[in-house]
Motif scaffolding. Structure first.
Motif, PDB file in Angstrom:
ATOM      1  N   GLN A  28     -40.898 131.528  40.129  1.00 45.98           N
ATOM      2  CA  GLN A  28     -41.359 132.985  41.552  1.00 45.98           C
ATOM      3  C   GLN A  28     -40.050 133.386  42.064  1.00 45.98           C
ATOM      4  O   GLN A  28     -38.425 132.914  41.750  1.00 45.98           O
ATOM      5  CB  GLN A  28     -40.878 131.720  43.012  1.00 45.98           C
ATOM      6  CG  GLN A  28     -40.516 133.124  43.914  1.00 45.98           C
ATOM      7  CD  GLN A  28     -41.370 131.878  44.951  1.00 45.98           C
ATOM      8  OE1 GLN A  28     -42.512 131.696  45.900  1.00 45.98           O
ATOM      9  NE2 GLN A  28     -40.434 131.678  46.523  1.00 45.98           N
ATOM     10  N   VAL A  30     -37.900 136.693  43.587  1.00 41.55           N
ATOM     11  CA  VAL A  30     -37.786 137.640  45.293  1.00 41.55           C
ATOM     12  C   VAL A  30     -37.014 138.364  45.071  1.00 41.55           C
ATOM     13  O   VAL A  30     -36.029 137.731  45.108  1.00 41.55           O
ATOM     14  CB  VAL A  30     -37.441 136.280  46.548  1.00 41.55           C
ATOM     15  CG1 VAL A  30     -37.132 137.198  47.243  1.00 41.55           C
ATOM     16  CG2 VAL A  30     -38.773 135.340  46.406  1.00 41.55           C
ATOM     17  N   THR A  39     -41.662 138.998  47.179  1.00 39.81           N
ATOM     18  CA  THR A  39     -42.587 137.864  46.440  1.00 39.81           C
ATOM     19  C   THR A  39     -43.461 137.962  44.914  1.00 39.81           C
ATOM     20  O   THR A  39     -44.659 138.338  45.335  1.00 39.81           O
ATOM     21  CB  THR A  39     -42.537 136.602  47.298  1.00 39.81           C
ATOM     22  OG1 THR A  39     -41.354 136.511  47.883  1.00 39.81           O
ATOM     23  CG2 THR A  39     -42.680 135.294  46.046  1.00 39.81           C
ATOM     24  N   ASN A  79     -33.504 132.421  46.975  1.00 42.99           N
ATOM     25  CA  ASN A  79     -35.312 132.341  47.184  1.00 42.99           C
ATOM     26  C   ASN A  79     -36.152 132.211  45.930  1.00 42.99           C
ATOM     27  O   ASN A  79     -37.392 132.272  45.567  1.00 42.99           O
ATOM     28  CB  ASN A  79     -35.983 133.103  48.154  1.00 42.99           C
ATOM     29  CG  ASN A  79     -35.050 133.150  48.874  1.00 42.99           C
ATOM     30  OD1 ASN A  79     -35.710 131.997  49.928  1.00 42.99           O
ATOM     31  ND2 ASN A  79     -34.762 134.449  49.947  1.00 42.99           N
ATOM     32  N   GLN A  97     -48.955 128.189  50.389  1.00 43.19           N
ATOM     33  CA  GLN A  97     -47.823 129.398  50.860  1.00 43.19           C
ATOM     34  C   GLN A  97     -47.521 129.438  52.176  1.00 43.19           C
ATOM     35  O   GLN A  97     -48.136 128.530  53.364  1.00 43.19           O
ATOM     36  CB  GLN A  97     -49.014 130.243  50.695  1.00 43.19           C
ATOM     37  CG  GLN A  97     -48.415 131.901  50.893  1.00 43.19           C
ATOM     38  CD  GLN A  97     -49.373 132.250  50.721  1.00 43.19           C
ATOM     39  OE1 GLN A  97     -50.145 133.226  49.717  1.00 43.19           O
ATOM     40  NE2 GLN A  97     -49.871 133.503  51.575  1.00 43.19           N
ATOM     41  N   TYR A 107     -41.038 137.072  54.186  1.00 46.50           N
ATOM     42  CA  TYR A 107     -41.352 135.849  52.872  1.00 46.50           C
ATOM     43  C   TYR A 107     -41.808 135.324  52.717  1.00 46.50           C
ATOM     44  O   TYR A 107     -42.055 134.355  53.104  1.00 46.50           O
ATOM     45  CB  TYR A 107     -39.415 135.751  53.105  1.00 46.50           C
ATOM     46  CG  TYR A 107     -38.949 134.991  51.952  1.00 46.50           C
ATOM     47  CD1 TYR A 107     -39.203 134.597  50.577  1.00 46.50           C
ATOM     48  CD2 TYR A 107     -38.331 133.246  52.793  1.00 46.50           C
ATOM     49  CE1 TYR A 107     -39.184 134.080  50.355  1.00 46.50           C
ATOM     50  CE2 TYR A 107     -38.408 131.953  51.590  1.00 46.50           C
ATOM     51  CZ  TYR A 107     -38.350 132.452  50.330  1.00 46.50           C
ATOM     52  OH  TYR A 107     -38.642 131.700  48.696  1.00 46.50           O
ATOM     53  N   THR A 108     -42.756 135.236  52.026  1.00 44.97           N
ATOM     54  CA  THR A 108     -43.537 134.228  51.475  1.00 44.97           C
ATOM     55  C   THR A 108     -43.056 133.821  50.078  1.00 44.97           C
ATOM     56  O   THR A 108     -42.253 133.846  48.913  1.00 44.97           O
ATOM     57  CB  THR A 108     -44.516 135.250  50.434  1.00 44.97           C
ATOM     58  OG1 THR A 108     -45.566 136.143  51.558  1.00 44.97           O
ATOM     59  CG2 THR A 108     -45.521 134.008  49.960  1.00 44.97           C
ATOM     60  N   ASN A 109     -43.200 132.234  50.247  1.00 49.81           N
ATOM     61  CA  ASN A 109     -42.591 131.117  49.761  1.00 49.81           C
ATOM     62  C   ASN A 109     -43.693 130.161  48.864  1.00 49.81           C
ATOM     63  O   ASN A 109     -44.319 129.873  50.033  1.00 49.81           O
ATOM     64  CB  ASN A 109     -41.510 130.547  50.342  1.00 49.81           C
ATOM     65  CG  ASN A 109     -41.032 129.307  49.041  1.00 49.81           C
ATOM     66  OD1 ASN A 109     -41.243 129.084  47.886  1.00 49.81           O
ATOM     67  ND2 ASN A 109     -40.269 128.171  49.392  1.00 49.81           N
ATOM     68  N   THR A 114     -37.097 125.443  45.508  1.00 49.28           N
ATOM     69  CA  THR A 114     -36.060 126.877  45.790  1.00 49.28           C
ATOM     70  C   THR A 114     -34.385 126.570  45.933  1.00 49.28           C
ATOM     71  O   THR A 114     -34.461 124.832  47.567  1.00 49.28           O
ATOM     72  CB  THR A 114     -36.100 128.461  46.705  1.00 49.28           C
ATOM     73  OG1 THR A 114     -36.227 127.793  47.947  1.00 49.28           O
ATOM     74  CG2 THR A 114     -37.981 128.647  46.398  1.00 49.28           C
ATOM     75  N   ASN A 120     -38.395 125.727  51.830  1.00 52.62           N
ATOM     76  CA  ASN A 120     -39.866 124.928  50.737  1.00 52.62           C
ATOM     77  C   ASN A 120     -40.713 124.661  51.021  1.00 52.62           C
ATOM     78  O   ASN A 120     -41.827 124.571  52.412  1.00 52.62           O
ATOM     79  CB  ASN A 120     -38.945 124.176  49.747  1.00 52.62           C
ATOM     80  CG  ASN A 120     -37.890 125.151  48.513  1.00 52.62           C
ATOM     81  OD1 ASN A 120     -38.336 125.732  48.708  1.00 52.62           O
ATOM     82  ND2 ASN A 120     -37.166 124.058  48.404  1.00 52.62           N
ATOM     83  N   THR A 121     -42.606 124.324  50.049  1.00 54.60           N
ATOM     84  CA  THR A 121     -43.029 124.356  50.439  1.00 54.60           C
ATOM     85  C   THR A 121     -43.451 122.568  50.413  1.00 54.60           C
ATOM     86  O   THR A 121     -42.607 122.274  49.133  1.00 54.60           O
ATOM     87  CB  THR A 121     -44.380 125.506  50.255  1.00 54.60           C
ATOM     88  OG1 THR A 121     -44.228 125.153  48.544  1.00 54.60           O
ATOM     89  CG2 THR A 121     -43.779 126.578  49.691  1.00 54.60           C
ATOM     90  N   CYS A 135     -44.411 123.237  55.276  1.00 53.10           N
ATOM     91  CA  CYS A 135     -43.334 123.978  55.418  1.00 53.10           C
ATOM     92  C   CYS A 135     -42.162 123.501  55.535  1.00 53.10           C
ATOM     93  O   CYS A 135     -42.723 122.761  56.760  1.00 53.10           O
ATOM     94  CB  CYS A 135     -44.023 125.475  55.816  1.00 53.10           C
ATOM     95  SG  CYS A 135     -45.938 126.261  55.470  1.00 53.10           S
TER      96      CYS A 135
END
Length: 230
Positions: A28, A30, A39, A79, A97, A107-109, A114, A120-121, A135
């Motif tokens: 990933q 960013v 992202t 990120n 996600q 902001y998509t993670n 990270t 973080n997911t 999430c």
């Protein structure tokens, strides 16, 4: 002590793996240009300066691979990350996600790894599909954008190709990256799937009013889970 088989435990492993396909290495990257956060998780977008190192390999990648970015953009290193998911450890790629907003940026993670840990997911590989998205609580000033947040559980035993579709949208104020096919915000959903067919064209929702597809950053990457198979 007796050793219980997967069958006795009620678990089903992925098919026997050919050399070269043990790890799903999700990279990933960013980027920021002070107006937008972008992202990217794919290595295959037309906007090659931003592409990542996402791959399937017999080796666990050790560091995130990110493009040098275009002029005016900088890598947002807090990120940026790599998550190497070991297919020996489960059947389902549970892709979480999480999307956050602070009124200036979206902001998509998608990773659990990270340096920016409050975002973080729960992305993982497991023997069971996840039913609820996980999430982080986010940093001060940020809130979870729940309508664009979700989890997609991809059965890696269901086909030869992991087809990761990435759709990026703009409304002049924000860039929004979506990689899932099942968020509540259905107008933005993608075609991400596992199939015996390699997808060749990104499938992206039509977007909501006021938004448009940012085609140069949208793509599909088909990862071959059984290289060398007939």
């Amino acid at each position: 002590m007796a050793v219980l088989s997967l069958a006795v435990l009620g678990l089903t492993a992925t098919p026997a793996m050919a050399a070269g396909d043990r790890y799903v290495n999700l990279h990933q990257c960013v980027y920021s240009n002070n107006s937008f956060l972008y992202t990217n998780v794919l290595s295959s977008t037309p906007n090659t300066a931003f592409n990542t190192g996402t791959n399937v390999s017999d080796a666990r990648d050790a560091a995130a691979q990110c493009g040098s970015a275009a002029a005016g953009w900088a890598l947002n290193s807090a990120n940026v990350a790599l998550q190497s998911l070991d297919r020996v450890r489960g059947r389902y790629l549970n892709l979480h996600q999480c999307v956050y907003s602070n009124n200036k940026f979206l902001y998509t993670n998608v990773l659990s790894t990270t340096p920016n840990t409050p975002f973080n997911t729960g992305t993982n590989i497991a023997y069971a599909p996840d039913s609820a998205v996980k999430c982080g609580s986010a940093a001060a000033g940020w809130t979870l954008d729940s309508v664009n947040t979700g989890v997609q559980s991809l059965d890696l035993a269901a086909g030869r190709y992991l087809n990761l579709h990435q759709c990026v949208y703009s409304n002049n104020s924000f860039l929004y990256t979506n990689v899932l096919s099942n968020t509540p915000n259905t107008a933005f959903n993608t075609g991400t799937n596992v199939s015996d067919t390699r997808d060749t064209v990104a499938r992206c929702g039509p977007a909501a009013a006021g938004w448009r597809l940012d085609a140069v950053n949208s793509a599909v990457q088909s990862l071959d889970l059984t290289p060398g198979a007939p």
